[in-house]
Design a protein around this motif. Structure first.
Motif, mmCIF file in Angstrom:
data_model
loop_
_atom_site.group_PDB
_atom_site.id
_atom_site.type_symbol
_atom_site.label_atom_id
_atom_site.label_comp_id
_atom_site.label_asym_id
_atom_site.label_seq_id
_atom_site.Cartn_x
_atom_site.Cartn_y
_atom_site.Cartn_z
ATOM 1 N N HIS A 17 0.807 -1.222 0.000
ATOM 2 C CA HIS A 17 0.000 0.000 0.000
ATOM 3 C C HIS A 17 0.841 1.274 0.000
ATOM 4 O O HIS A 17 0.282 2.360 -0.145
ATOM 5 C CB HIS A 17 -0.912 0.034 1.223
ATOM 6 C CG HIS A 17 -1.800 -1.158 1.364
ATOM 7 N ND1 HIS A 17 -2.685 -1.558 0.389
ATOM 8 C CD2 HIS A 17 -1.923 -2.057 2.367
ATOM 9 C CE1 HIS A 17 -3.324 -2.643 0.791
ATOM 10 N NE2 HIS A 17 -2.871 -2.968 1.977
ATOM 11 N N LEU A 18 2.142 1.166 0.181
ATOM 12 C CA LEU A 18 2.959 2.347 0.437
ATOM 13 C C LEU A 18 3.631 2.955 -0.784
ATOM 14 O O LEU A 18 3.742 4.174 -0.878
ATOM 15 C CB LEU A 18 4.003 2.020 1.495
ATOM 16 C CG LEU A 18 3.440 1.524 2.830
ATOM 17 C CD1 LEU A 18 4.571 1.199 3.788
ATOM 18 C CD2 LEU A 18 2.476 2.530 3.426
ATOM 19 N N SER A 19 4.124 2.128 -1.696
ATOM 20 C CA SER A 19 4.809 2.657 -2.879
ATOM 21 C C SER A 19 4.849 1.598 -3.969
ATOM 22 O O SER A 19 4.708 0.405 -3.698
ATOM 23 C CB SER A 19 6.243 3.090 -2.547
ATOM 24 O OG SER A 19 7.055 1.961 -2.303
ATOM 25 N N ALA A 31 1.466 0.138 -6.354
ATOM 26 C CA ALA A 31 0.862 0.141 -5.017
ATOM 27 C C ALA A 31 -0.654 0.048 -5.173
ATOM 28 O O ALA A 31 -1.218 0.518 -6.162
ATOM 29 C CB ALA A 31 1.245 1.411 -4.268
ATOM 30 N N ILE A 32 -1.308 -0.563 -4.191
ATOM 31 C CA ILE A 32 -2.767 -0.693 -4.227
ATOM 32 C C ILE A 32 -3.378 -0.036 -2.999
ATOM 33 O O ILE A 32 -2.760 0.038 -1.937
ATOM 34 C CB ILE A 32 -3.209 -2.167 -4.333
ATOM 35 C CG1 ILE A 32 -2.740 -2.978 -3.134
ATOM 36 C CG2 ILE A 32 -2.721 -2.775 -5.640
ATOM 37 C CD1 ILE A 32 -3.314 -4.389 -3.067
ATOM 38 N N ALA A 33 -4.597 0.429 -3.166
ATOM 39 C CA ALA A 33 -5.327 1.049 -2.056
ATOM 40 C C ALA A 33 -5.701 -0.023 -1.037
ATOM 41 O O ALA A 33 -5.999 -1.163 -1.396
ATOM 42 C CB ALA A 33 -6.582 1.746 -2.570
ATOM 43 N N ARG A 66 -5.387 -0.078 -8.100
ATOM 44 C CA ARG A 66 -4.005 0.388 -8.248
ATOM 45 C C ARG A 66 -3.959 1.897 -8.061
ATOM 46 O O ARG A 66 -4.855 2.622 -8.494
ATOM 47 C CB ARG A 66 -3.473 0.020 -9.631
ATOM 48 C CG ARG A 66 -3.353 -1.476 -9.815
ATOM 49 C CD ARG A 66 -2.864 -1.800 -11.200
ATOM 50 N NE ARG A 66 -2.838 -3.249 -11.385
ATOM 51 C CZ ARG A 66 -2.633 -3.817 -12.548
ATOM 52 N NH1 ARG A 66 -2.438 -3.085 -13.629
ATOM 53 N NH2 ARG A 66 -2.618 -5.131 -12.642
ATOM 54 N N LEU A 67 -2.903 2.347 -7.404
ATOM 55 C CA LEU A 67 -2.745 3.773 -7.130
ATOM 56 C C LEU A 67 -1.757 4.408 -8.093
ATOM 57 O O LEU A 67 -0.734 3.799 -8.377
ATOM 58 C CB LEU A 67 -2.271 3.967 -5.686
ATOM 59 C CG LEU A 67 -3.237 3.478 -4.619
ATOM 60 C CD1 LEU A 67 -2.588 3.553 -3.255
ATOM 61 C CD2 LEU A 67 -4.525 4.271 -4.658
ATOM 62 N N PRO A 68 -2.007 5.587 -8.574
ATOM 63 C CA PRO A 68 -3.264 6.312 -8.468
ATOM 64 C C PRO A 68 -4.243 5.830 -9.536
ATOM 65 O O PRO A 68 -3.839 5.341 -10.591
ATOM 66 C CB PRO A 68 -2.856 7.763 -8.740
ATOM 67 C CG PRO A 68 -1.712 7.633 -9.699
ATOM 68 C CD PRO A 68 -0.988 6.365 -9.297
#
Length: 104
Positions: A17-19, A31-33, A66-68
């Protein structure tokens, strides 16, 4: 920055979740939410749809966000029972959820 912000509040510093670079170490392309962040954000957006008390919320996580990325929240009409869905691009379903009166 959602993953790092959620980690500060929740204490859950899971690297996925961080990078992007730390998520790749665990097989994710980005990274995923955090699922609980998505659930909480969805419920906050549905505040006017949900009963004020005595409500049970169920969610089923389908695909990682997936972020963003952008997602769309849709829901049935306000009431004592209902369903909601979080979808991403191309109709990918990320979360299916529902609410109903809590059992006593």
């Amino acid at each position: 920055d959602i993953g790092r912000q959620y980690a500060k509040v929740s204490g859950d510093y899971n690297p996925i979740h961080l990078s992007d670079s730390s998520a790749k170490l665990f097989g994710f392309p980005k990274a995923i939410a955090h699922g609980l962040w998505i659930k909480g954000r969805s419920l906050a957006a549905l505040e006017d749809h949900l009963p004020a008390s005595n409500v049970e919320i169920s969610v089923a996580f389908q695909k990682p966000v997936r972020l963003p990325s952008g997602v769309t929240l849709s829901a049935s009409a306000a009431g004592s029972h209902g369903q909601f869905k979080v979808e991403g691009a191309e109709g990918i379903v990320h979360v299916l959820g529902s609410w109903r009166p809590a059992s006593e």
